[in-house]
Design an enzyme around this catalytic site. Structure first.
Site, short mmCIF file in Angstrom:
data_model
loop_
_atom_site.label_atom_id
_atom_site.label_comp_id
_atom_site.label_asym_id
_atom_site.label_seq_id
_atom_site.Cartn_x
_atom_site.Cartn_y
_atom_site.Cartn_z
N LYS A 9 0.85 -1.19 0.00
CA LYS A 9 0.00 0.00 0.00
C LYS A 9 0.89 1.24 0.00
O LYS A 9 1.95 1.25 0.65
CB LYS A 9 -0.87 -0.04 1.26
CG LYS A 9 -1.95 1.03 1.34
CD LYS A 9 -2.79 0.77 2.59
CE LYS A 9 -3.87 1.82 2.79
NZ LYS A 9 -4.68 1.54 4.01
N SER A 31 -9.47 1.48 3.23
CA SER A 31 -8.64 2.22 2.33
C SER A 31 -7.58 1.40 1.59
O SER A 31 -6.97 1.90 0.65
CB SER A 31 -7.94 3.35 3.11
OG SER A 31 -7.08 2.81 4.10
N SER A 82 -9.87 -0.89 7.23
CA SER A 82 -9.20 -0.70 5.94
C SER A 82 -8.52 -1.93 5.35
O SER A 82 -8.12 -1.93 4.19
CB SER A 82 -8.18 0.43 6.03
OG SER A 82 -8.85 1.67 5.96
#
Ligand code: NAG
Ligand code: NAG
Ligand code: NAG
Length: 509
Positions: free
Chosen positions: A100, A181, A205
């Site tokens: 990420k 996310s 997330s």
């Protein structure tokens, strides 16, 4: 032209009669193909790069590819030929991983949380989890897209949107929320653009995008994995965890990234006692559901199924599967003062996050070797200056503005934090202890806030597809350090069901 992936399958088929295909390839299959000289790490990286080039214009799951990935793979291939090293190679050796974009790498890749404000910032060192990945011989394939700033800039921005990569797309149903996310981390694994990935979670997330994109996601106990070098929201809840197409693949990654890191010393020292001797692999036990006490709250929101008959009907067969595989379902659970506990959770998060974010982000920015922005105030000013690029009109930076107004952890913030601790103690923990539960079962990622505020672990496993083809997961959450038990439960469920299917690009285009 024959697509490269088919060429590779053809090639492998002519050299060897055994099938190896990149679609749904597991780490064990890849390692065995390496061992039998049917595949090199370089081949694998090149296949994934081609897949990213082909699919990313649609899915927008990847922000940057690592220009050194092929070279790293060649090095891994060399190391595999070295007999002295062979016995020491980990399961991740030569395996491509996407990170990420809020996880720092000290290499040619940028670390930006999806924002132009951090482009060309220079990090002091690899994030703690990246250091461990590199030591294991894993290949850093690139950075995955995300909800910008891990969804802590605007309360209005859609999941999976960031200024640099734009809007990520769910590979199963294009109109379905891909969730965030860690959106790109989930999509890239789901669509076979990489073997495994890392996401981060503050509240939902990892668990939510895993559920929405049909992958396995592990949200570890707070501090089990280092947060050093991760663009923060709050050290009280931030955690880094793996995503994979199988429980086994995710556990291989967890095994490597868990443990002490001197740059996140207090939290990782405290949680390192939870890492079992010999690691997590022995908990990949197909009979793992046997005798496990699983709590199900049919009636309640946040802890359970919220009396939603449609969801309950969908999950009745899952409850049967759990029972048939030896689990003991403990139903009709109740929590006293539930409404107060829920309001404490959300109030507390609102108040505490805002102050903690400002402190933690400013600390992260201060540590950078070079950066166009040095404080939250700088980032806010940058966004105003580049309002078009950062879509400030559409997705206002309200959370940033609120955080900037805070002034450290004062009386109010302390009270909010205390309320959250109490909510955990008299809510989730009491429920677990009173009923001697091994895990609480929730649909989708509905239980994520409960797990988030107390720093508890959870694992999301693919549980099927709804009538529109939209994926959904089942989540098993436990007390701190419960990863071994949760892995047994998740693996037992996965082996009994094998719900996951790869997305078909024909579904939507
Ligand atoms: C990092 O960002 C800079 C500035 O936009 C760009 O030139 C560079 O190619 C980026 N790095 C990678 C690996 O994409
Ligand atoms: C859930 O439904 C049951 C039965 O209809 C009802 O008794 C209960 O009050 C409901 N619970 C909540 C939290 O709404
Ligand atoms: C903490 O909880 C109490 C009791 O529910 C509530 O009155 C108070 O407003 C809460 N404080 C904060 C800061 O959320």
């Amino acid at each position: 032209m024959i697509p490269p992936i088919f060429l590779l399958i053809l090639l492998l088929k002519t050299v060897n009669s055994v099938d190896f295909t990149i679609q749904e390839a597991t780490i064990d299959e890849i390692q065995s193909a390496f061992k039998q000289n049917k595949l090199t790490s370089k081949d694998l990286v090149e296949i994934y790069i081609r897949e990213v080039r082909k699919l990313n214009p649609i899915y927008r799951a990847v922000i940057e590819l690592n220009p050194d990935a092929v070279r790293q793979a060649e090095k891994a291939d060399q190391e595999r030929k070295d007999k002295a090293r062979k016995s020491r190679l980990t399961r991740l050796h030569g395996i491509p991983v996407l990170l990420k974009d809020n996880i720092a790498t000290k290499d040619k890749l940028n670390t930006t949380a999806g924002s132009y404000a951090l482009l060309k910032s220079v990090v002091p060192r690899d994030a703690g989890v990246v250091k461990k990945l590199r030591e294991s011989g894993a290949i850093i394939l690139g950075k995955a897209s995300l909800s910008e700033w891990a969804n802590y800039r605007s309360s209005n921005a859609p999941s999976g949107w960031n200024a640099r990569a734009k809007q990520a797309v769910n590979p199963y149903v294009a109109t379905l929320d891909p969730c965030g996310s860690s959106t790109g981390s989930a999509i890239s694994v789901a669509a076979n653009m990489v073997t495994v990935s890392l996401g981060t979670e503050t509240d939902g997330s990892i668990l939510c995008p895993s559920s929405s994109n049909s992958v396995v996601g592990i949200k570890p106990t707070l501090g089990l994995t280092s947060r050093a070098g991760v663009i923060p929201i709050t050290p009280k809840q931030d955690t880094v965890g793996p995503m994979g197409r199988t429980v086994t693949d995710a556990v291989y990654v967890l095994d490597v990234i868990a443990g002490f890191d001197k740059y996140d010393a207090v939290a990782t020292r405290k949680a390192s006692k939870y890492v079992p001797k010999g690691g997590y692999l022995k908990h990949l036990n197909a009979g793992g559901l046997k005798g496990k006490r699983l709590g199900i709250m049919r009636a309640y929101p946040y802890f359970g199924f919220a009396n939603d008959t449609e969801i309950l009907n969908m999950f009745e067969k899952h409850f049967d599967i759990l029972r048939h595989n030896g689990a003991i379902l403990v139903e009709n659970l109740e929590i006293i003062n539930l409404n107060q506990i829920i309001s404490s959770m959300f109030n507390g998060e609102d108040i505490a996050f805002s102050a903690e974010f400002k402190l933690a982000l400013n600390e992260y920015l201060k540590e950078l070797v070079a950066s166009p922005v040095r404080s939250l105030a700088d980032v806010i000013a940058f966004n105003k200056k580049y309002a078009d690029l950062e879509k400030i009109e559409e997705y206002p930076q309200d959370l940033f503005l609120a955080a900037e107004k805070t002034n450290g952890i004062g009386k109010l913030e302390k009270e909010a934090l205390l309320n959250m601790t109490k909510a955990s103690k008299y809510g989730f923990e009491k429920l677990m202890y009173d009923n001697k539960l091994d895990a609480l079962v929730t649909p989708y990622s509905h239980g994520s806030s409960v797990l988030a505020i107390g720093g508890y672990p959870g694992i999301s496993v693919p549980a099927g597809y709804d009538k529109n083809g939209g994926p959904y997961g089942i989540c098993f959450g436990g007390l701190k350090g419960a990863e071994p038990t949760l892995i047994e439960i998740a693996y037992g469920f996965e082996q009994a069901t094998k719900f996951r299917k790869p997305p078909s690009i024909k579904n939507q285009f």
